[in-house]
Design a protein around this motif. Structure first.
Motif, PDB file in Angstrom:
ATOM      1  N   GLU A  59      53.923  42.734  35.230  1.00 46.20           N
ATOM      2  CA  GLU A  59      53.096  41.786  35.998  1.00 46.20           C
ATOM      3  C   GLU A  59      53.034  42.208  37.467  1.00 46.20           C
ATOM      4  O   GLU A  59      51.956  42.239  38.070  1.00 46.20           O
ATOM      5  CB  GLU A  59      53.661  40.368  35.902  1.00 46.20           C
ATOM      6  CG  GLU A  59      52.785  39.353  36.646  1.00 46.20           C
ATOM      7  CD  GLU A  59      53.421  37.989  36.749  1.00 46.20           C
ATOM      8  OE1 GLU A  59      54.514  37.872  37.347  1.00 46.20           O
ATOM      9  OE2 GLU A  59      52.809  37.026  36.242  1.00 46.20           O
TER      10      GLU A  59
ATOM     11  N   ARG B 107      58.114  41.290  33.475  1.00 45.86           N
ATOM     12  CA  ARG B 107      57.998  40.931  34.892  1.00 45.86           C
ATOM     13  C   ARG B 107      57.542  42.151  35.710  1.00 45.86           C
ATOM     14  O   ARG B 107      56.667  42.050  36.564  1.00 45.86           O
ATOM     15  CB  ARG B 107      59.358  40.419  35.398  1.00 45.86           C
ATOM     16  CG  ARG B 107      59.404  39.964  36.819  1.00 45.86           C
ATOM     17  CD  ARG B 107      58.631  38.727  37.115  1.00 45.86           C
ATOM     18  NE  ARG B 107      58.883  37.638  36.178  1.00 45.86           N
ATOM     19  CZ  ARG B 107      58.053  36.619  35.997  1.00 45.86           C
ATOM     20  NH1 ARG B 107      56.959  36.538  36.683  1.00 45.86           N
ATOM     21  NH2 ARG B 107      58.316  35.691  35.126  1.00 45.86           N
TER      22      ARG B 107
ATOM     23  N   ASP C 133      51.867  32.783  35.768  1.00 44.72           N
ATOM     24  CA  ASP C 133      52.723  32.973  34.607  1.00 44.72           C
ATOM     25  C   ASP C 133      53.773  31.921  34.316  1.00 44.72           C
ATOM     26  O   ASP C 133      54.447  32.002  33.306  1.00 44.72           O
ATOM     27  CB  ASP C 133      53.328  34.395  34.584  1.00 44.72           C
ATOM     28  CG  ASP C 133      54.663  34.555  35.288  1.00 44.72           C
ATOM     29  OD1 ASP C 133      54.700  35.115  36.371  1.00 44.72           O
ATOM     30  OD2 ASP C 133      55.675  34.128  34.710  1.00 44.72           O
TER      31      ASP C 133
ATOM     32  N   SER D  75      50.736  45.018  37.911  1.00 46.84           N
ATOM     33  CA  SER D  75      49.342  44.594  37.747  1.00 46.84           C
ATOM     34  C   SER D  75      48.809  43.966  39.035  1.00 46.84           C
ATOM     35  O   SER D  75      47.688  44.257  39.477  1.00 46.84           O
ATOM     36  CB  SER D  75      49.236  43.578  36.597  1.00 46.84           C
ATOM     37  OG  SER D  75      47.959  42.980  36.561  1.00 46.84           O
TER      38      SER D  75
ATOM     39  N   PRO E 237      50.990  39.932  30.638  1.00 46.20           N
ATOM     40  CA  PRO E 237      51.459  39.965  32.039  1.00 46.20           C
ATOM     41  C   PRO E 237      50.427  40.579  32.991  1.00 46.20           C
ATOM     42  O   PRO E 237      50.640  40.601  34.203  1.00 46.20           O
ATOM     43  CB  PRO E 237      52.676  40.883  31.949  1.00 46.20           C
ATOM     44  CG  PRO E 237      52.269  41.886  30.914  1.00 46.20           C
ATOM     45  CD  PRO E 237      51.384  41.150  29.913  1.00 46.20           C
TER      46      PRO E 237
END
Ligand code: GZL
Length: 315
Positions: free
Chosen positions: A45, A42, A115, A48, A271
């Motif tokens: 992600e 998580r 996701d 990102s 992710p």
């Protein structure tokens, strides 16, 4: 008179052009309702998305839902009130989104799911979802367990967050994957909510109940698998040998556990969705027609591959 009119028209066109140019340079404003920070995946992600927004000059409004749907709904309402250009939503669970997504639709704000998926009657409430294929991931895990154990094993399953599509579909895929292998038995399944701490606690309970009858742990994410490793060691067993472990995500920490011989296999789940999320949102804002599901490709990595692969891992 004529000269004044020409000058006025010239001034007007410059203003319009400037306004137009200014409008074109106006940064995109995007709201991102993130689930929380429950796992290494998580966090990767979130990083990102935030770095992609920075690279693209996007004004990102970030909200950490702390695992609660009501917090995510509140965040979406706030984004709507701010008049954002688009919304990214990582939905903690599959249901309960119709009202707030109806409000976003009414405000003409496109919503892209990141996701995880949702269950809604009206699919027009979101533009598309960008996720892995969790059923595929569960089937790949089953395939590995059957091959690794010769088709005979007692499995305990650490499930992800109840009601999360990543959890329900990874379980569905695994169960489908073992249905023609009668020797593979799931002794028990319990949720560790995708966290290391709960994964360890649930594994401690499994070990108390089944002890050395457990051959394999199938964890819906690395963090619960890493918690299980701690519990297995504290119970006096060798993780990766006495009890084999396969997880999903393929974070750096899982590769390190495989290099240490304490984890046996991981199913990747990408992710790093930031760049694709904004590329897709821009297309949605431009009115392009998009596929409803943009699937991420994943693969399985085993303990033997880990030493040569770990250096290339990006999360
Ligand atoms: C998968 C994602 C899951 C990860 C977990 O797309 O929703 O949530 O597998 C995370 O690590 O907590």
């Amino acid at each position: 008179m004529k000269k004044a009119l020409v000058l006025a028209l010239l001034a007007l066109s410059v203003a319009v052009l400037a306004g137009g140019a200014f409008a074109a340079d106006k940064p995109l404003v995007v709201g991102f309702s993130q689930i929380g920070a429950e796992s290494g995946w998580r966090t990767a992600e979130t990083e990102s998305v935030i770095s992609a927004a920075k690279d693209l000059g996007i004004d990102l409004k970030f909200s950490d839902g702390q695992q609660k749907q009501e917090n995510q709904i509140k965040a979406i309402r706030s984004f709507i009130a701010q008049g954002v250009d688009g919304i990214l939503l990582a939905p903690v669970v599959e249901t309960g989104w119709e009202p707030v997504l109806g409000e976003a639709k009414k405000a003409n704000i496109p919503v892209i799911l990141l996701d995880r998926g949702i269950t809604v009657n009206d699919e027009s409430l979101y533009v598309c979802k960008i996720t892995s294929d969790f059923v595929f991931e569960g089937k790949e895990a089953a395939k590995w367990v059957i091959a690794e154990t010769g088709g005979t094993a007692n499995v305990v399953q650490l499930q992800g967050t109840p009601g999360a599509s990543a959890a329900t579909e990874r379980q569905k895929g695994f169960e489908e994957g073992i249905k023609d292998a009668p020797g593979i038995k799931i002794l028990e399944s319990q949720t560790g909510d995708f966290t290391m701490e709960l994964g360890k606690q649930v594994m401690e309970a499994f070990l108390k109940k089944y002890g050395k009858d457990i051959n394999v742990v199938y964890a819906h994410n690395d963090d619960m698998g890493l918690g299980a490793i701690q519990a297995i060691k504290e119970a006096g067993f060798k993780p990766g040998e006495d009890i084999k472990i396969i997880t999903v995500d393929a974070t750096k920490a899982a590769f390190e556990a495989m290099v240490a011989g304490e984890m046996n296999a991981v199913v990747e789940c990408n992710p790093l969705l930031g760049p694709l999320a904004f590329e897709t949102l821009k297309k949605a804002i431009a009115g392009e027609t998009l596929e409803k599901w943009i699937v991420q490709k994943d693969e399985v990595f085993t303990k033997d591959q880990a030493p040569s692969v770990i250096g290339d891992r990006k999360y």
